[in-house]
Design a protein around this motif. Structure first.
Motif, PDB file in Angstrom:
ATOM      1  N   GLY A 131      -4.480 -18.825   3.147  1.00 49.94           N
ATOM      2  CA  GLY A 131      -3.370 -17.993   2.680  1.00 49.94           C
ATOM      3  C   GLY A 131      -3.822 -16.905   1.726  1.00 49.94           C
ATOM      4  N   LEU A 132      -4.739 -17.241   0.819  1.00 49.03           N
ATOM      5  CA  LEU A 132      -5.272 -16.231  -0.096  1.00 49.03           C
ATOM      6  C   LEU A 132      -6.102 -15.189   0.647  1.00 49.03           C
ATOM      7  CD1 LEU A 132      -6.207 -18.501  -3.120  1.00 49.03           C
ATOM      8  CD2 LEU A 132      -4.456 -16.707  -3.081  1.00 49.03           C
ATOM      9  N   LEU A 133      -6.876 -15.642   1.630  1.00 46.92           N
ATOM     10  CA  LEU A 133      -7.643 -14.691   2.452  1.00 46.92           C
ATOM     11  C   LEU A 133      -6.726 -13.758   3.233  1.00 46.92           C
ATOM     12  CD1 LEU A 133     -10.616 -16.818   3.766  1.00 46.92           C
ATOM     13  CD2 LEU A 133     -10.768 -14.565   2.694  1.00 46.92           C
ATOM     14  N   ASN A 134      -5.651 -14.302   3.785  1.00 44.66           N
ATOM     15  CA  ASN A 134      -4.699 -13.471   4.521  1.00 44.66           C
ATOM     16  C   ASN A 134      -4.041 -12.440   3.600  1.00 44.66           C
ATOM     17  OD1 ASN A 134      -5.194 -14.721   6.962  1.00 44.66           O
ATOM     18  ND2 ASN A 134      -3.523 -16.174   6.744  1.00 44.66           N
ATOM     19  N   LEU A 135      -3.814 -12.807   2.354  1.00 45.09           N
ATOM     20  CA  LEU A 135      -3.263 -11.872   1.378  1.00 45.09           C
ATOM     21  C   LEU A 135      -4.224 -10.706   1.160  1.00 45.09           C
ATOM     22  CD1 LEU A 135      -1.244 -11.123  -0.968  1.00 45.09           C
ATOM     23  CD2 LEU A 135      -2.754 -12.482  -2.446  1.00 45.09           C
ATOM     24  N   ILE A 136      -5.484 -11.015   0.913  1.00 47.35           N
ATOM     25  CA  ILE A 136      -6.478  -9.985   0.611  1.00 47.35           C
ATOM     26  C   ILE A 136      -6.845  -9.180   1.857  1.00 47.35           C
ATOM     27  CG2 ILE A 136      -8.831  -9.557  -0.218  1.00 47.35           C
ATOM     28  CD1 ILE A 136      -6.939 -10.543  -2.425  1.00 47.35           C
ATOM     29  N   VAL A 165       0.867  -1.184   0.000  1.00 49.24           N
ATOM     30  CA  VAL A 165       0.000   0.000   0.000  1.00 49.24           C
ATOM     31  C   VAL A 165       0.899   1.229   0.000  1.00 49.24           C
ATOM     32  CG1 VAL A 165      -1.752   1.303   1.282  1.00 49.24           C
ATOM     33  CG2 VAL A 165      -1.827  -1.184   1.275  1.00 49.24           C
ATOM     34  N   TRP A 166       0.550   2.177  -0.828  1.00 47.17           N
ATOM     35  CA  TRP A 166       1.233   3.470  -0.849  1.00 47.17           C
ATOM     36  C   TRP A 166       0.243   4.505  -0.330  1.00 47.17           C
ATOM     37  CZ3 TRP A 166       2.878   2.492  -6.534  1.00 47.17           C
ATOM     38  CH2 TRP A 166       3.981   1.647  -6.553  1.00 47.17           C
ATOM     39  N   PRO A 167       0.208   4.718   0.996  1.00 47.99           N
ATOM     40  CA  PRO A 167      -0.817   5.577   1.593  1.00 47.99           C
ATOM     41  C   PRO A 167      -0.789   7.014   1.078  1.00 47.99           C
ATOM     42  CG  PRO A 167       0.792   4.891   3.241  1.00 47.99           C
ATOM     43  CD  PRO A 167       1.140   4.183   1.978  1.00 47.99           C
ATOM     44  N   GLU A 168       0.371   7.459   0.604  1.00 47.73           N
ATOM     45  CA  GLU A 168       0.428   8.832   0.092  1.00 47.73           C
ATOM     46  C   GLU A 168      -0.302   8.966  -1.253  1.00 47.73           C
ATOM     47  OE1 GLU A 168       4.055   6.578  -1.188  1.00 47.73           O
ATOM     48  OE2 GLU A 168       3.081   6.931   0.730  1.00 47.73           O
ATOM     49  N   LEU A 169      -0.568   7.831  -1.916  1.00 49.54           N
ATOM     50  CA  LEU A 169      -1.284   7.849  -3.196  1.00 49.54           C
ATOM     51  C   LEU A 169      -2.708   7.323  -3.093  1.00 49.54           C
ATOM     52  CD1 LEU A 169       1.555   6.570  -5.563  1.00 49.54           C
ATOM     53  CD2 LEU A 169       0.800   8.929  -5.193  1.00 49.54           C
ATOM     54  N   THR A 170      -2.858   6.161  -2.404  1.00 53.05           N
ATOM     55  CA  THR A 170      -4.177   5.534  -2.304  1.00 53.05           C
ATOM     56  C   THR A 170      -4.185   4.555  -1.134  1.00 53.05           C
ATOM     57  OG1 THR A 170      -5.844   4.190  -3.450  1.00 53.05           O
ATOM     58  CG2 THR A 170      -3.556   3.704  -3.958  1.00 53.05           C
ATOM     59  N   SER A 171      -5.356   4.302  -0.589  1.00 54.91           N
ATOM     60  CA  SER A 171      -5.473   3.308   0.486  1.00 54.91           C
ATOM     61  C   SER A 171      -5.691   1.913  -0.091  1.00 54.91           C
ATOM     62  CB  SER A 171      -6.627   3.670   1.420  1.00 54.91           C
ATOM     63  OG  SER A 171      -7.843   3.673   0.691  1.00 54.91           O
ATOM     64  N   ARG A 172      -5.898   1.839  -1.379  1.00 52.50           N
ATOM     65  CA  ARG A 172      -6.144   0.557  -2.038  1.00 52.50           C
ATOM     66  C   ARG A 172      -4.824  -0.193  -2.233  1.00 52.50           C
ATOM     67  NH1 ARG A 172      -8.511  -0.495  -7.997  1.00 52.50           N
ATOM     68  NH2 ARG A 172      -8.937  -2.695  -7.676  1.00 52.50           N
ATOM     69  N   PRO A 173      -4.772  -1.460  -1.836  1.00 54.01           N
ATOM     70  CA  PRO A 173      -3.527  -2.212  -2.012  1.00 54.01           C
ATOM     71  C   PRO A 173      -3.304  -2.593  -3.476  1.00 54.01           C
ATOM     72  CG  PRO A 173      -5.228  -3.641  -1.140  1.00 54.01           C
ATOM     73  CD  PRO A 173      -5.811  -2.255  -1.194  1.00 54.01           C
ATOM     74  N   HIS A 174      -2.036  -2.678  -3.835  1.00 55.78           N
ATOM     75  CA  HIS A 174      -1.685  -3.276  -5.118  1.00 55.78           C
ATOM     76  C   HIS A 174      -0.840  -4.506  -4.808  1.00 55.78           C
ATOM     77  CE1 HIS A 174       1.974  -0.803  -4.549  1.00 55.78           C
ATOM     78  NE2 HIS A 174       2.555  -1.792  -5.192  1.00 55.78           N
ATOM     79  N   PHE A 190      -6.316  -5.941  -8.118  1.00 50.85           N
ATOM     80  CA  PHE A 190      -7.396  -6.909  -8.317  1.00 50.85           C
ATOM     81  C   PHE A 190      -8.733  -6.187  -8.257  1.00 50.85           C
ATOM     82  CE2 PHE A 190      -4.317 -10.054  -6.381  1.00 50.85           C
ATOM     83  CZ  PHE A 190      -3.998 -10.637  -7.592  1.00 50.85           C
ATOM     84  N   THR A 191      -9.609  -6.556  -9.150  1.00 52.28           N
ATOM     85  CA  THR A 191     -10.953  -6.002  -9.167  1.00 52.28           C
ATOM     86  C   THR A 191     -11.730  -6.546  -7.973  1.00 52.28           C
ATOM     87  OG1 THR A 191     -10.876  -5.933 -11.574  1.00 52.28           O
ATOM     88  CG2 THR A 191     -13.054  -5.818 -10.561  1.00 52.28           C
ATOM     89  N   ALA A 192     -12.326  -5.678  -7.189  1.00 42.36           N
ATOM     90  CA  ALA A 192     -13.265  -6.032  -6.105  1.00 42.36           C
ATOM     91  C   ALA A 192     -12.661  -6.938  -5.039  1.00 42.36           C
ATOM     92  CB  ALA A 192     -14.520  -6.664  -6.707  1.00 42.36           C
ATOM     93  N   GLU A 193     -11.641  -6.442  -4.333  1.00 41.57           N
ATOM     94  CA  GLU A 193     -10.977  -7.259  -3.304  1.00 41.57           C
ATOM     95  C   GLU A 193     -11.937  -7.724  -2.210  1.00 41.57           C
ATOM     96  OE1 GLU A 193      -9.612  -3.993  -3.694  1.00 41.57           O
ATOM     97  OE2 GLU A 193      -7.835  -4.451  -4.872  1.00 41.57           O
ATOM     98  N   LYS A 194     -12.843  -6.876  -1.769  1.00 43.85           N
ATOM     99  CA  LYS A 194     -13.775  -7.258  -0.692  1.00 43.85           C
ATOM    100  C   LYS A 194     -14.692  -8.399  -1.143  1.00 43.85           C
ATOM    101  CE  LYS A 194     -13.910  -2.773   1.601  1.00 43.85           C
ATOM    102  NZ  LYS A 194     -13.044  -2.946   2.687  1.00 43.85           N
ATOM    103  N   GLU A 195     -15.159  -8.339  -2.379  1.00 43.91           N
ATOM    104  CA  GLU A 195     -15.996  -9.410  -2.910  1.00 43.91           C
ATOM    105  C   GLU A 195     -15.200 -10.703  -3.053  1.00 43.91           C
ATOM    106  OE1 GLU A 195     -15.930  -6.323  -4.093  1.00 43.91           O
ATOM    107  OE2 GLU A 195     -17.988  -5.608  -4.004  1.00 43.91           O
ATOM    108  N   ILE A 196     -13.948 -10.577  -3.471  1.00 47.05           N
ATOM    109  CA  ILE A 196     -13.075 -11.755  -3.585  1.00 47.05           C
ATOM    110  C   ILE A 196     -12.932 -12.420  -2.221  1.00 47.05           C
ATOM    111  CG2 ILE A 196     -10.684 -12.500  -3.949  1.00 47.05           C
ATOM    112  CD1 ILE A 196     -10.514 -10.357  -6.175  1.00 47.05           C
TER     113      ILE A 196
END
Length: 133
Positions: free
Chosen positions: A117-122, A13-22, A41-47
């Motif tokens: 593991g995938l959930l922990n990533l997201i 996450v680059w908080p100075e640019l966006t709160s959205r993770p890449h 990733f499109t729609a992380e919360k839905e994923i």
């Protein structure tokens, strides 16, 4: 000797640019190596919700869509295992066009660990790494 197959996905996450993770993706598959940074990733919360449902029901398919460069499909198998299918495509900086498709299969006894593991990533930004030989 079989080639190492490995996928590693890291959240940043680059908080100075966006709160959205890449996500940074490193992939080694049958002698090919691919690295991408700044995959969104499109729609992380839905994923995350779909992965939780998959963990409970042991059914379904979830797509982590990172655009044309990287797509990861997580699919439960009738055996109880999980199949991770991926597709990568080179960007304009690569001379020509490189498309790499493949998969990782995880046996049923390790399915929960993989999904967690995938959930922990997201959810938490923890690194996700899967290696196979």
């Amino acid at each position: 000797m079989a080639a190492l197959r490995r996928i590693a996905i890291r959240s940043e996450v680059w908080p100075e640019l966006t709160s959205r993770p890449h996500f940074d993706v490193e992939l080694a598959y049958e002698g090919c190596r691919v690295n991408y940074d700044e995959i969104y990733f499109t729609a992380e919360k839905e994923i995350a919700g779909q992965l939780r449902d998959m963990r409970r029901s042991r059914k379904g398919k979830v797509i982590l869509d990172g655009g044309f460069q990287f797509v990861l499909t997580v699919e439960m198998q009738l055996t109880g295992g999980v199949k991770l299918c991926f597709r990568t495509e080179s960007g304009i900086e690569f001379p020509g066009k490189r498309i790499l498709e493949g998969f990782f299969e995880v046996e049923g006894e390790y399915a929960d660990e993989l999904l967690r593991g995938l959930l922990n990533l997201i959810d938490e930004g923890r690194d996700f790494v899967l290696e196979a030989s």
